[in-house]
Design a protein around this motif. Structure first.
Motif, PDB file in Angstrom:
ATOM      1  N   ILE A  60       0.838  -1.207   0.000  1.00 59.85           N
ATOM      2  CA  ILE A  60       0.000   0.000   0.000  1.00 59.85           C
ATOM      3  C   ILE A  60       0.871   1.255   0.000  1.00 59.85           C
ATOM      4  O   ILE A  60       0.599   2.208  -0.731  1.00 59.85           O
ATOM      5  CB  ILE A  60      -0.971  -0.038   1.190  1.00 59.85           C
ATOM      6  N   GLU A  61       1.938   1.225   0.795  1.00 58.10           N
ATOM      7  CA  GLU A  61       2.836   2.387   0.827  1.00 58.10           C
ATOM      8  C   GLU A  61       3.486   2.633  -0.544  1.00 58.10           C
ATOM      9  O   GLU A  61       3.918   3.737  -0.843  1.00 58.10           O
ATOM     10  CB  GLU A  61       3.929   2.189   1.888  1.00 58.10           C
ATOM     11  N   ASN A  62       3.557   1.602  -1.344  1.00 55.18           N
ATOM     12  CA  ASN A  62       4.144   1.745  -2.672  1.00 55.18           C
ATOM     13  C   ASN A  62       3.092   1.951  -3.758  1.00 55.18           C
ATOM     14  O   ASN A  62       3.384   1.827  -4.951  1.00 55.18           O
ATOM     15  CB  ASN A  62       5.018   0.534  -2.984  1.00 55.18           C
ATOM     16  N   GLY A  63       1.877   2.226  -3.331  1.00 48.79           N
ATOM     17  CA  GLY A  63       0.857   2.629  -4.291  1.00 48.79           C
ATOM     18  C   GLY A  63      -0.011   1.504  -4.840  1.00 48.79           C
ATOM     19  O   GLY A  63      -0.758   1.707  -5.785  1.00 48.79           O
ATOM     20  N   PHE A  64       0.088   0.321  -4.256  1.00 43.53           N
ATOM     21  CA  PHE A  64      -0.739  -0.788  -4.724  1.00 43.53           C
ATOM     22  C   PHE A  64      -1.962  -0.920  -3.819  1.00 43.53           C
ATOM     23  O   PHE A  64      -1.814  -0.988  -2.605  1.00 43.53           O
ATOM     24  CB  PHE A  64       0.055  -2.100  -4.717  1.00 43.53           C
ATOM     25  N   SER A  65      -3.127  -0.933  -4.418  1.00 47.69           N
ATOM     26  CA  SER A  65      -4.341  -1.097  -3.609  1.00 47.69           C
ATOM     27  C   SER A  65      -5.131  -2.316  -4.083  1.00 47.69           C
ATOM     28  O   SER A  65      -6.338  -2.320  -4.100  1.00 47.69           O
ATOM     29  CB  SER A  65      -5.194   0.167  -3.644  1.00 47.69           C
ATOM     30  N   TYR A  66      -4.411  -3.329  -4.496  1.00 44.52           N
ATOM     31  CA  TYR A  66      -4.996  -4.615  -4.899  1.00 44.52           C
ATOM     32  C   TYR A  66      -5.858  -4.489  -6.151  1.00 44.52           C
ATOM     33  O   TYR A  66      -6.803  -5.235  -6.357  1.00 44.52           O
ATOM     34  CB  TYR A  66      -5.719  -5.279  -3.713  1.00 44.52           C
ATOM     35  N   GLN A  67      -5.500  -3.503  -6.962  1.00 48.78           N
ATOM     36  CA  GLN A  67      -6.125  -3.399  -8.278  1.00 48.78           C
ATOM     37  C   GLN A  67      -5.568  -4.506  -9.182  1.00 48.78           C
ATOM     38  O   GLN A  67      -4.538  -5.099  -8.873  1.00 48.78           O
ATOM     39  CB  GLN A  67      -5.858  -2.011  -8.889  1.00 48.78           C
ATOM     40  N   HIS A  68      -6.254  -4.759 -10.309  1.00 46.99           N
ATOM     41  CA  HIS A  68      -5.740  -5.731 -11.272  1.00 46.99           C
ATOM     42  C   HIS A  68      -4.450  -5.214 -11.905  1.00 46.99           C
ATOM     43  O   HIS A  68      -4.371  -4.066 -12.306  1.00 46.99           O
ATOM     44  CB  HIS A  68      -6.740  -5.933 -12.421  1.00 46.99           C
ATOM     45  N   ILE A  69      -3.474  -6.072 -11.999  1.00 46.35           N
ATOM     46  CA  ILE A  69      -2.268  -5.753 -12.761  1.00 46.35           C
ATOM     47  C   ILE A  69      -2.148  -6.798 -13.853  1.00 46.35           C
ATOM     48  O   ILE A  69      -2.037  -7.988 -13.583  1.00 46.35           O
ATOM     49  CB  ILE A  69      -1.021  -5.751 -11.859  1.00 46.35           C
ATOM     50  N   SER A  70      -2.237  -6.344 -15.082  1.00 45.39           N
ATOM     51  CA  SER A  70      -2.204  -7.267 -16.217  1.00 45.39           C
ATOM     52  C   SER A  70      -0.764  -7.576 -16.606  1.00 45.39           C
ATOM     53  O   SER A  70       0.084  -6.692 -16.615  1.00 45.39           O
ATOM     54  CB  SER A  70      -2.923  -6.660 -17.418  1.00 45.39           C
TER      55      SER A  70
END
Ligand SMILES: [Zn+2]
Length: 104
Positions: A60-70
């Motif tokens: 989360i601190e690195n900008g990932f909010s569990y969105q899809h990453i293709s």
């Protein structure tokens, strides 16, 4: 966007109704801290799984909010093809690699 909110303090996630437009200002019902909005794809670790929560916090601190990453890979013609969605890591070693690979 997200319809879950997590409290890193309590190590809990809360489901937010999509009607609640105030998801970004949702306060933890247990400790009153600011929560972090993540997508419904997030699967919270158990409270006792401290290492997994450290990974969650790191992502989360690195900008990932569990969105899809293709993930795309070139086929034999050199054309990028969708392969799969990236799996979110559960341990710190994988998480560091994951952030390095997908941050941009
Ligand atoms: Zn809390």
């Amino acid at each position: 966007m997200g319809n879950k909110a997590i409290c890193l303090n309590c190590k809990k996630s809360f489901n937010i109704s999509s009607k609640n437009s105030d998801v970004l200002n949702f306060k933890c019902p247990e400790c009153g801290n600011e929560t972090i909005a993540v997508t419904h794809r997030f699967r919270p670790p158990k409270v006792a799984e401290k290492r997994k929560w450290e990974v969650v916090k790191f992502l989360i601190e690195n900008g990932f909010s569990y969105q899809h990453i293709s993930i795309y890979e070139p086929d034999r013609h050199g054309i990028l093809r969708f392969i799969a969605y990236a799996q979110y890591p559960e341990n710190m070693i994988d998480a560091i690699e994951f952030v390095g690979e997908y941050k941009n």
